[in-house]
Motif scaffolding. Structure first.
Motif, PDB file in Angstrom:
ATOM      1  N   MET A   1       0.847  -1.164   0.000  1.00  0.00           N
ATOM      2  CA  MET A   1       0.000   0.000   0.000  1.00  0.00           C
ATOM      3  C   MET A   1       0.893   1.227   0.000  1.00  0.00           C
ATOM      4  SD  MET A   1      -2.726   1.432   2.791  1.00  0.00           S
ATOM      5  CE  MET A   1      -3.927   0.197   2.504  1.00  0.00           C
ATOM      6  N   GLY A   2       0.489   2.221  -0.745  1.00  0.00           N
ATOM      7  CA  GLY A   2       1.202   3.477  -0.771  1.00  0.00           C
ATOM      8  C   GLY A   2       0.217   4.623  -0.863  1.00  0.00           C
ATOM      9  N   ILE A   3       0.621   5.745  -0.334  1.00  0.00           N
ATOM     10  CA  ILE A   3      -0.211   6.949  -0.384  1.00  0.00           C
ATOM     11  C   ILE A   3       0.624   8.050  -1.019  1.00  0.00           C
ATOM     12  CG2 ILE A   3      -1.453   8.679   0.956  1.00  0.00           C
ATOM     13  CD1 ILE A   3      -1.756   6.534   3.154  1.00  0.00           C
ATOM     14  N   THR A   4       0.089   8.679  -2.043  1.00  0.00           N
ATOM     15  CA  THR A   4       0.759   9.794  -2.695  1.00  0.00           C
ATOM     16  C   THR A   4      -0.141  11.012  -2.587  1.00  0.00           C
ATOM     17  OG1 THR A   4       1.795   8.286  -4.260  1.00  0.00           O
ATOM     18  CG2 THR A   4       1.783  10.611  -4.844  1.00  0.00           C
ATOM     19  N   TYR A   5       0.418  12.126  -2.168  1.00  0.00           N
ATOM     20  CA  TYR A   5      -0.363  13.352  -2.057  1.00  0.00           C
ATOM     21  C   TYR A   5       0.524  14.555  -2.303  1.00  0.00           C
ATOM     22  CZ  TYR A   5       1.647  13.625   2.643  1.00  0.00           C
ATOM     23  OH  TYR A   5       2.517  13.684   3.695  1.00  0.00           O
ATOM     24  N   ILE A   6      -0.098  15.686  -2.517  1.00  0.00           N
ATOM     25  CA  ILE A   6       0.620  16.941  -2.723  1.00  0.00           C
ATOM     26  C   ILE A   6       0.362  17.808  -1.500  1.00  0.00           C
ATOM     27  CG2 ILE A   6       0.795  19.023  -4.130  1.00  0.00           C
ATOM     28  CD1 ILE A   6      -0.234  17.281  -6.496  1.00  0.00           C
ATOM     29  N   ALA A   7       1.411  18.207  -0.828  1.00  0.00           N
ATOM     30  CA  ALA A   7       1.294  19.071   0.351  1.00  0.00           C
ATOM     31  C   ALA A   7       1.551  20.517  -0.073  1.00  0.00           C
ATOM     32  CB  ALA A   7       2.289  18.652   1.416  1.00  0.00           C
ATOM     33  N   MET A   8       0.801  21.437   0.531  1.00  0.00           N
ATOM     34  CA  MET A   8       0.956  22.858   0.226  1.00  0.00           C
ATOM     35  C   MET A   8       1.254  23.626   1.510  1.00  0.00           C
ATOM     36  SD  MET A   8      -2.119  23.567  -2.462  1.00  0.00           S
ATOM     37  CE  MET A   8      -3.182  22.149  -2.582  1.00  0.00           C
ATOM     38  N   ASN A   9       2.181  24.566   1.434  1.00  0.00           N
ATOM     39  CA  ASN A   9       2.499  25.417   2.574  1.00  0.00           C
ATOM     40  C   ASN A   9       1.448  26.515   2.671  1.00  0.00           C
ATOM     41  OD1 ASN A   9       3.518  27.124   4.500  1.00  0.00           O
ATOM     42  ND2 ASN A   9       5.609  27.104   3.704  1.00  0.00           N
ATOM     43  N   GLU A  10       0.511  26.362   3.583  1.00  0.00           N
ATOM     44  CA  GLU A  10      -0.618  27.281   3.708  1.00  0.00           C
ATOM     45  C   GLU A  10      -0.258  28.592   4.396  1.00  0.00           C
ATOM     46  OE1 GLU A  10      -3.831  25.218   5.597  1.00  0.00           O
ATOM     47  OE2 GLU A  10      -3.685  23.529   4.222  1.00  0.00           O
ATOM     48  N   THR A  11       0.998  28.760   4.768  1.00  0.00           N
ATOM     49  CA  THR A  11       1.388  29.989   5.461  1.00  0.00           C
ATOM     50  C   THR A  11       1.883  31.067   4.502  1.00  0.00           C
ATOM     51  OG1 THR A  11       3.674  29.264   5.862  1.00  0.00           O
ATOM     52  CG2 THR A  11       2.015  28.668   7.516  1.00  0.00           C
ATOM     53  N   ILE A  12       2.040  30.725   3.219  1.00  0.00           N
ATOM     54  CA  ILE A  12       2.541  31.713   2.263  1.00  0.00           C
ATOM     55  C   ILE A  12       1.465  32.029   1.219  1.00  0.00           C
ATOM     56  CG2 ILE A  12       4.966  31.063   2.560  1.00  0.00           C
ATOM     57  CD1 ILE A  12       4.732  29.437  -0.038  1.00  0.00           C
ATOM     58  N   ALA A  13       1.494  33.267   0.752  1.00  0.00           N
ATOM     59  CA  ALA A  13       0.559  33.690  -0.292  1.00  0.00           C
ATOM     60  C   ALA A  13       0.989  33.078  -1.614  1.00  0.00           C
ATOM     61  CB  ALA A  13       0.542  35.207  -0.397  1.00  0.00           C
ATOM     62  N   PRO A  14       0.099  32.727  -2.460  1.00  0.00           N
ATOM     63  CA  PRO A  14      -1.351  32.807  -2.380  1.00  0.00           C
ATOM     64  C   PRO A  14      -1.998  31.579  -1.746  1.00  0.00           C
ATOM     65  CG  PRO A  14      -0.772  32.100  -4.568  1.00  0.00           C
ATOM     66  CD  PRO A  14       0.528  32.307  -3.812  1.00  0.00           C
ATOM     67  N   LEU A  15      -1.175  30.617  -1.297  1.00  0.00           N
ATOM     68  CA  LEU A  15      -1.733  29.380  -0.751  1.00  0.00           C
ATOM     69  C   LEU A  15      -2.412  29.581   0.598  1.00  0.00           C
ATOM     70  CD1 LEU A  15       1.127  26.900  -1.679  1.00  0.00           C
ATOM     71  CD2 LEU A  15      -0.984  27.373  -2.925  1.00  0.00           C
ATOM     72  N   ASN A  16      -2.276  30.759   1.177  1.00  0.00           N
ATOM     73  CA  ASN A  16      -2.945  31.024   2.448  1.00  0.00           C
ATOM     74  C   ASN A  16      -4.438  31.321   2.252  1.00  0.00           C
ATOM     75  OD1 ASN A  16      -2.407  33.453   1.197  1.00  0.00           O
ATOM     76  ND2 ASN A  16      -2.034  34.557   3.091  1.00  0.00           N
ATOM     77  N   LYS A  17      -4.888  31.362   1.010  1.00  0.00           N
ATOM     78  CA  LYS A  17      -6.311  31.568   0.716  1.00  0.00           C
ATOM     79  C   LYS A  17      -6.961  30.232   0.373  1.00  0.00           C
ATOM     80  CE  LYS A  17      -6.042  36.298  -0.928  1.00  0.00           C
ATOM     81  NZ  LYS A  17      -6.479  37.228  -1.952  1.00  0.00           N
TER      82      LYS A  17
END
Length: 83
Positions: free
Chosen positions: A1-17
């Motif tokens: 079993m494997g899990i693949t995902y994309i993590a985003m840094n929510e502390t920086i713009a524009p990802l904080n929206k």
């Protein structure tokens, strides 16, 4: 079993929206990614934990592939031309 995902840094713009992060989810054709990169092996899930693992939530709403809705969300978030 494997899990693949994309993590985003929510502390920086524009990802904080939230709208920007949601738009990115909706702009990614996850089924096509699974088919092309992983040869169709696996399943697209709407949460981080797949069926069979503790923490799996079968009641999570579906994440649709909808590029037009993603464009609208970006526009509403103040990024009409992307970022």
């Amino acid at each position: 079993m494997g899990i693949t995902y994309i993590a985003m840094n929510e502390t920086i713009a524009p990802l904080n929206k939230n709208a920007v992060r949601r738009a990115m989810q909706m702009a990614l054709n996850r089924q096509q990614l699974l088919t092309v990169v992983y040869g169709g092996r696996g399943f697209v899930k709407d949460g981080i934990f797949p069926h069979g693992l503790y923490g799996h939530n079968p009641d999570l709403p579906a994440i649709p592939y909808d590029p037009e809705a993603a464009r609208k969300l970006l526009e509403e978030a103040g990024y009409p031309n992307g970022f």
